[in-house]
Write an enzyme that holds these catalytic residues in place. Structure first.
Site, mmCIF file in Angstrom:
data_model
loop_
_atom_site.group_PDB
_atom_site.id
_atom_site.type_symbol
_atom_site.label_atom_id
_atom_site.label_comp_id
_atom_site.label_asym_id
_atom_site.label_seq_id
_atom_site.Cartn_x
_atom_site.Cartn_y
_atom_site.Cartn_z
ATOM 1 N N ASP A 131 1.333 -1.435 -0.210
ATOM 2 C CA ASP A 131 0.402 0.160 -0.047
ATOM 3 C C ASP A 131 0.992 0.960 0.069
ATOM 4 O O ASP A 131 2.272 1.686 0.785
ATOM 5 C CB ASP A 131 -0.803 0.278 1.023
ATOM 6 C CG ASP A 131 -2.118 1.025 1.042
ATOM 7 O OD1 ASP A 131 -1.406 2.113 1.201
ATOM 8 O OD2 ASP A 131 -3.031 0.720 2.539
ATOM 9 N N TYR A 188 -12.667 13.073 -4.127
ATOM 10 C CA TYR A 188 -11.444 13.174 -5.676
ATOM 11 C C TYR A 188 -10.935 14.431 -6.434
ATOM 12 O O TYR A 188 -9.642 14.541 -6.655
ATOM 13 C CB TYR A 188 -11.909 12.000 -6.768
ATOM 14 C CG TYR A 188 -11.261 11.707 -7.454
ATOM 15 C CD1 TYR A 188 -10.728 10.721 -7.516
ATOM 16 C CD2 TYR A 188 -10.694 12.285 -9.062
ATOM 17 C CE1 TYR A 188 -9.363 10.027 -8.335
ATOM 18 C CE2 TYR A 188 -10.262 12.139 -10.004
ATOM 19 C CZ TYR A 188 -9.296 10.763 -9.626
ATOM 20 O OH TYR A 188 -8.914 10.941 -11.301
HETATM 21 N N1 LIG Z 1 -9.390 6.029 -15.917
HETATM 22 C C1 LIG Z 1 -9.552 7.336 -15.421
HETATM 23 O O1 LIG Z 1 -10.007 7.712 -16.693
HETATM 24 C C2 LIG Z 1 -8.554 8.120 -15.320
HETATM 25 C C3 LIG Z 1 -9.047 10.241 -15.418
HETATM 26 C C4 LIG Z 1 -8.721 11.344 -14.641
HETATM 27 C C5 LIG Z 1 -7.509 10.609 -14.311
HETATM 28 N N2 LIG Z 1 -7.233 9.084 -13.759
HETATM 29 C C6 LIG Z 1 -5.920 8.689 -12.756
HETATM 30 O O2 LIG Z 1 -4.825 7.961 -12.883
HETATM 31 C C7 LIG Z 1 -4.684 6.597 -12.637
HETATM 32 C C8 LIG Z 1 -5.006 5.401 -12.447
HETATM 33 O O3 LIG Z 1 -5.125 4.729 -12.420
HETATM 34 P P1 LIG Z 1 -6.044 3.620 -13.602
HETATM 35 O O4 LIG Z 1 -7.273 4.830 -14.056
HETATM 36 O O5 LIG Z 1 -5.332 3.835 -14.664
HETATM 37 O O6 LIG Z 1 -7.150 2.629 -12.792
HETATM 38 P P2 LIG Z 1 -6.430 1.015 -12.416
HETATM 39 O O7 LIG Z 1 -7.471 1.162 -11.005
HETATM 40 O O8 LIG Z 1 -7.261 0.562 -13.758
HETATM 41 O O9 LIG Z 1 -4.764 1.384 -12.296
HETATM 42 C C9 LIG Z 1 -4.564 1.785 -10.688
HETATM 43 C C10 LIG Z 1 -4.277 0.666 -9.810
HETATM 44 O O10 LIG Z 1 -3.186 1.296 -8.365
HETATM 45 C C11 LIG Z 1 -3.181 0.895 -7.822
HETATM 46 N N3 LIG Z 1 -3.862 1.168 -6.746
HETATM 47 C C12 LIG Z 1 -4.803 1.241 -5.728
HETATM 48 N N4 LIG Z 1 -4.408 2.080 -4.395
HETATM 49 C C13 LIG Z 1 -3.356 1.678 -4.230
HETATM 50 C C14 LIG Z 1 -2.494 1.693 -3.236
HETATM 51 N N5 LIG Z 1 -2.930 2.182 -2.122
HETATM 52 N N6 LIG Z 1 -1.364 1.484 -2.940
HETATM 53 C C15 LIG Z 1 -0.022 1.260 -4.458
HETATM 54 N N7 LIG Z 1 -1.372 0.685 -5.564
HETATM 55 C C16 LIG Z 1 -2.959 1.213 -5.307
HETATM 56 C C17 LIG Z 1 -4.263 -0.164 -7.999
HETATM 57 O O11 LIG Z 1 -4.089 -1.805 -7.353
HETATM 58 C C18 LIG Z 1 -4.670 -0.633 -9.420
HETATM 59 O O12 LIG Z 1 -3.691 -1.541 -9.857
HETATM 60 C C19 LIG Z 1 -4.692 7.331 -10.506
HETATM 61 O O13 LIG Z 1 -4.238 8.624 -10.204
HETATM 62 C C20 LIG Z 1 -6.411 8.308 -11.771
HETATM 63 O O14 LIG Z 1 -6.677 8.892 -10.672
HETATM 64 C C21 LIG Z 1 -7.773 7.897 -14.196
#
Ligand SMILES: NC(=O)c1ccc[n+]([C@@H]2O[C@H](COP(=O)([O-])OP(=O)(O)OC[C@H]3O[C@@H](n4cnc5c(N)ncnc54)[C@H](O)[C@@H]3O)[C@@H](O)[C@H]2O)c1
Length: 252
Positions: free
Chosen positions: A64, A154
């Protein structure tokens, strides 16, 4: 693929899925030594298997990101050089608006999306200062510029991230360290469990309005390309920028 990252050590948090996974895959494909961090052991093991099937290497660190011991494990895995840190792990807040927001949800979202980024960056930057060079790139969000596309926690966490990104850029820019962010719009990842009903119905109504003029949903690889451009020496003159990767959504 070019060898843009040959000889470079890079850390990617949230590397088990979505944008982080696409980022570590391309970073290693372009010659980098990648350290993949995720809270999900299962996803990391899957990632490692996929790398091995392609005869590629990746170092995995499970934990984490909010816990000091995970930061210690990352530093141990990296050894004595860190060229690139990509702060990407993040969680959603189920679109919960202020009047329905529990302390627990607020605390967790701020801790994962904002405080942990400060803590890991604080540790890594000490190493980068010794080296006199380093690049930190943080995945922000379209919700760092505007409201009504996520819940209160968020939205606040991502607005805070932009301040952190710029503060690092300004204070350390003349010491060889760059800090930039990418603000994705909607991207095809696992961040939302679409099988469950969404709690924040008040925000969802606003999201409906905002989505009416939203471009297509992006592939995670498109966002990864932006993170890695900013991480690379191609962006040697870019510092303190938040680059939107949203098909123009933020310009509307
Ligand atoms: N997908 C979207 O539409 C979107 C849009 C804007 C911003 N984001 C940002 O992109 C980033 C990546 O997200 P994503 O969309 O690829 O999501 P995702 O859920 O597919 O991947 C995120 C990964 O982070 C890991 N994670 C979560 N909490 C954690 C912790 N406490 N410690 C270690 N690992 C942890 C999860 O297990 C997951 O594998 C995030 O910061 C998210 O806010 C995503």
């Amino acid at each position: 693929m070019s060898a843009r990252f040959a000889g470079k050590v890079g850390i990617v948090t949230g590397a088990g899925s979505g944008i982080g996974k696409a980022t570590i895959e391309r970073f290693v494909a372009e010659g980098g030594t990648g350290i993949a961090v995720d809270i999900s052991v299962e996803r990391l093991n899957q990632l490692k298997n996929e790398f091995e099937a392609r005869h590629q290497k990746v170092v995995i660190v499970s934990g984490d990101i909010t816990q000091h011991r995970t930061i210690d494990d990352i530093m141990r895995a990296a050894g004595d050089r860190i060229d690139i840190l990509i702060n990407n792990a993040g969680i959603m807040d189920d679109f919960v608006p202020l009047d329905e927001l529990e302390d627990e949800l607020w605390d967790r979202v701020i801790e994962v999306n904002l405080t942990s980024v400060m803590k890991l960056s604080r540790t890594v930057i000490k190493q980068m200062l010794q080296q006199g060079k380093g690049s930190i790139v943080t995945t922000s969000s379209g919700a760092s510029f505007k409201s009504g596309i996520a819940g209160t926690a968020y939205t606040t966490s991502k607005h805070g991230l932009n301040g952190l990104i710029k503060s690092i850029a300004t204070i350390y820019g003349n010491r060889g360290i760059r800090s930039n962010g990418v603000a994705p719009g909607g991207t095809k990842t696992n961040i939302m469990d679409m099988t469950k009903p969404i709690r924040g119905q008040k925000t969802m109504e606003l999201l409906g309005v905002n989505l009416a003029n939203a471009p297509r949903t992006a592939e995670p690889e498109e966002v990864a390309a932006c993170l890695l451009f900013l991480a690379s020496d191609d962006a040697s003159n870019v510092n303190g920028t938040i680059l939107s990767s949203d098909g123009g959504w933020s310009a509307k």
